[in-house]
Design a protein around this motif. Sequence first.
Motif, PDB file in Angstrom:
ATOM      1  N   GLU A 361      -6.994  26.848  53.089  1.00 56.95           N
ATOM      2  CA  GLU A 361      -7.604  27.835  54.007  1.00 56.95           C
ATOM      3  C   GLU A 361      -8.902  27.313  54.591  1.00 56.95           C
ATOM      4  O   GLU A 361      -9.691  26.649  53.902  1.00 56.95           O
ATOM      5  N   VAL A 363     -12.014  28.978  57.143  1.00 60.97           N
ATOM      6  CA  VAL A 363     -12.532  30.180  57.822  1.00 60.97           C
ATOM      7  C   VAL A 363     -13.357  29.732  59.020  1.00 60.97           C
ATOM      8  O   VAL A 363     -14.252  28.898  58.876  1.00 60.97           O
ATOM      9  N   THR A 367     -16.129  27.209  57.227  1.00 59.73           N
ATOM     10  CA  THR A 367     -15.632  26.071  56.432  1.00 59.73           C
ATOM     11  C   THR A 367     -15.741  24.790  57.240  1.00 59.73           C
ATOM     12  O   THR A 367     -15.186  24.702  58.346  1.00 59.73           O
ATOM     13  N   GLN A 436     -11.304  35.358  58.479  1.00 53.95           N
ATOM     14  CA  GLN A 436     -11.922  35.695  57.203  1.00 53.95           C
ATOM     15  C   GLN A 436     -11.058  35.107  56.082  1.00 53.95           C
ATOM     16  O   GLN A 436      -9.876  34.871  56.242  1.00 53.95           O
ATOM     17  N   ALA A 437     -11.668  34.928  54.899  1.00 53.50           N
ATOM     18  CA  ALA A 437     -10.995  34.263  53.798  1.00 53.50           C
ATOM     19  C   ALA A 437      -9.874  35.113  53.235  1.00 53.50           C
ATOM     20  O   ALA A 437      -9.976  36.344  53.199  1.00 53.50           O
ATOM     21  N   LYS A 439      -7.377  36.559  50.226  1.00 53.33           N
ATOM     22  CA  LYS A 439      -7.543  36.931  48.836  1.00 53.33           C
ATOM     23  C   LYS A 439      -6.591  36.061  48.006  1.00 53.33           C
ATOM     24  O   LYS A 439      -5.386  36.048  48.244  1.00 53.33           O
ATOM     25  N   LEU A 440      -7.118  35.383  47.006  1.00 52.72           N
ATOM     26  CA  LEU A 440      -6.351  34.369  46.279  1.00 52.72           C
ATOM     27  C   LEU A 440      -6.179  34.726  44.809  1.00 52.72           C
ATOM     28  O   LEU A 440      -7.070  35.296  44.170  1.00 52.72           O
ATOM     29  N   ARG A 447      -2.109  28.033  43.424  1.00 48.99           N
ATOM     30  CA  ARG A 447      -2.840  28.912  44.329  1.00 48.99           C
ATOM     31  C   ARG A 447      -1.855  29.810  45.075  1.00 48.99           C
ATOM     32  O   ARG A 447      -0.959  29.322  45.756  1.00 48.99           O
ATOM     33  N   GLU A 449      -1.657  33.365  47.609  1.00 48.06           N
ATOM     34  CA  GLU A 449      -2.386  34.388  48.355  1.00 48.06           C
ATOM     35  C   GLU A 449      -1.824  35.777  48.042  1.00 48.06           C
ATOM     36  O   GLU A 449      -0.677  35.926  47.612  1.00 48.06           O
ATOM     37  N   GLU A 468     -14.256  35.185  44.005  1.00 55.35           N
ATOM     38  CA  GLU A 468     -15.059  34.817  45.165  1.00 55.35           C
ATOM     39  C   GLU A 468     -14.363  35.221  46.461  1.00 55.35           C
ATOM     40  O   GLU A 468     -15.009  35.566  47.465  1.00 55.35           O
ATOM     41  N   THR A 469     -13.037  35.194  46.445  1.00 56.02           N
ATOM     42  CA  THR A 469     -12.316  35.566  47.666  1.00 56.02           C
ATOM     43  C   THR A 469     -12.257  37.072  47.850  1.00 56.02           C
ATOM     44  O   THR A 469     -11.820  37.540  48.884  1.00 56.02           O
TER      45      THR A 469
END
Length: 526
Positions: A361, A363, A367, A436-437, A439-440, A447, A449, A468-469
């Motif tokens: 990902e 953003v 990023t 936007q990031a 959710k993970l 990983r 989502e 954090e996500t």
Amino acid sequence: IFGTTGSGKLLELKQDETGYYVVFDENGSGYFILTDKAGNTATLSIAVANIDTTPPEIAAEGWSGIVEGKTKEIIDKLLTTPTNNSIYIFFSFNELLSRADIAAYDADKNRLESADRYVSSVMSGNTLTVEFKQNCQARIDVYDTRGNLYTLWRPEDGPITVIDKDAPALAAEPQRTTADNIVNIDYSFNEDVVLLTEATAGDYKKQHTLTFNKNGQRILTFADRAGNVISLFPVINEIDTVAPYIKINTDAVGNRASVAENGETNVYTTDAVRIYISAADETADDIKVSVNQQGGGELAVTEKASTFAGGTYTHYTDTTENGTFVITASDKWGNENKAYISVTGIDRTPPTINGDITPVEAVIGKTDTETVKAALLDGVSAKDVQSGAGTDGISFTVDMKNVDFGKEGTYTAEITAADRLGNKSYVYRQIQVRTQAAKLFHINGKRVEANDVYTSAPGTIKVTAVSETFGGKKLTLYMAKGYKTAAQMKYADKFNAEFDASEKGYYTIMAQSGERGMYLVYVYIY
């Protein structure tokens, strides 16, 4: 007196002081007529029958040697055939014998000393056996009981010449010659001999040349015509039976890379490997070298003096394929040696890429590209058993030239793994550019989502919601069997970090934040 002897000789009347008498020197008979004064007569017979003056006579004679018999043909054969045994004569006479004397003579009628070394006899009654031990002529004197002598010579026309009890001898030292890896030995003898292992009637001769093509000790037995033998034991060691000595080394040709592993340095190439060959033999000329790949064909071999790694070599060949190779070296006599070498230094195989290739990902506006690059390489590894082996043997590059980090969308990045020789393999990983990031979740280290599905075999499911996500909020995890909506998760079971998923089908996982936000992810057990 009237009468005669046996031969017809008239009897003679003799007188001495004692009276009248008749002397008989051989057998005979007669009579006296006696007359007195008155005229009266009388007859007196006289006879002698015991006077013996006749020598013994041969009643039978036989010879014995390699053959036995009485006929002239048999005796001639016996006296002309060489032998290493004695020759015997057997006599029988017409009367008893009193003694026999034997003397030995040579061809010139010279009497030989120590006659019993040459000839001897055994007498019994009226028989006599004569043994010839050596060549000679025998004079045989036989006496009957009255002393009458009979002399005979055997053989009648000269000495026996065929008795040979002496072994053959070399007349000179054997002469050896070696040519074309064959040994010839010339033997010279003092008489005609034959090699018993190869005997034929015409092979009796003084000179013999024997040929040998193998090393080792031989037993040679020669015999003369009488059967006396001489054995010789030559040792043949001149034959070259040693195949060439082979020494081998290898080196990379063209593009190359060295890899230090476990205290050794291995050299790899994408081009070819040169096999250096040294074929040494005491017969230095006409050495032939060939190289064949097992399961493949024959390689071309170049005969050229070379120096490599401190050694000297006589031939070389290049191979562009790994494999096992058979090196054959033979000398001019056909002695052959083989050596085997395994070539593994040709590396055209790229590394094998393993690891996580789930999307990464980015953003918009938050990023940077280096972070994305690091994320793309995170969890990606590569393995290589040749030039990429060892520390820092594989290098990675990332190509993101087609990614627009200012525009939302899904893009593809190319990840390249290269070994030391530049052999490359590729893997492609998506980059999801968002405003936007996402959710993970991390499920069993993968990983995932929010709202995605993770598939797995039955077992333990380990889940971490990446806080954090979710804005760094504290999260609580719930789980329920089946494919659920957020509303259906009202009565879900709370769990901490992991749960057991042993039944096939869907499981729904929900992460709930403090502000009562709910985020779902699904696990499918197959």
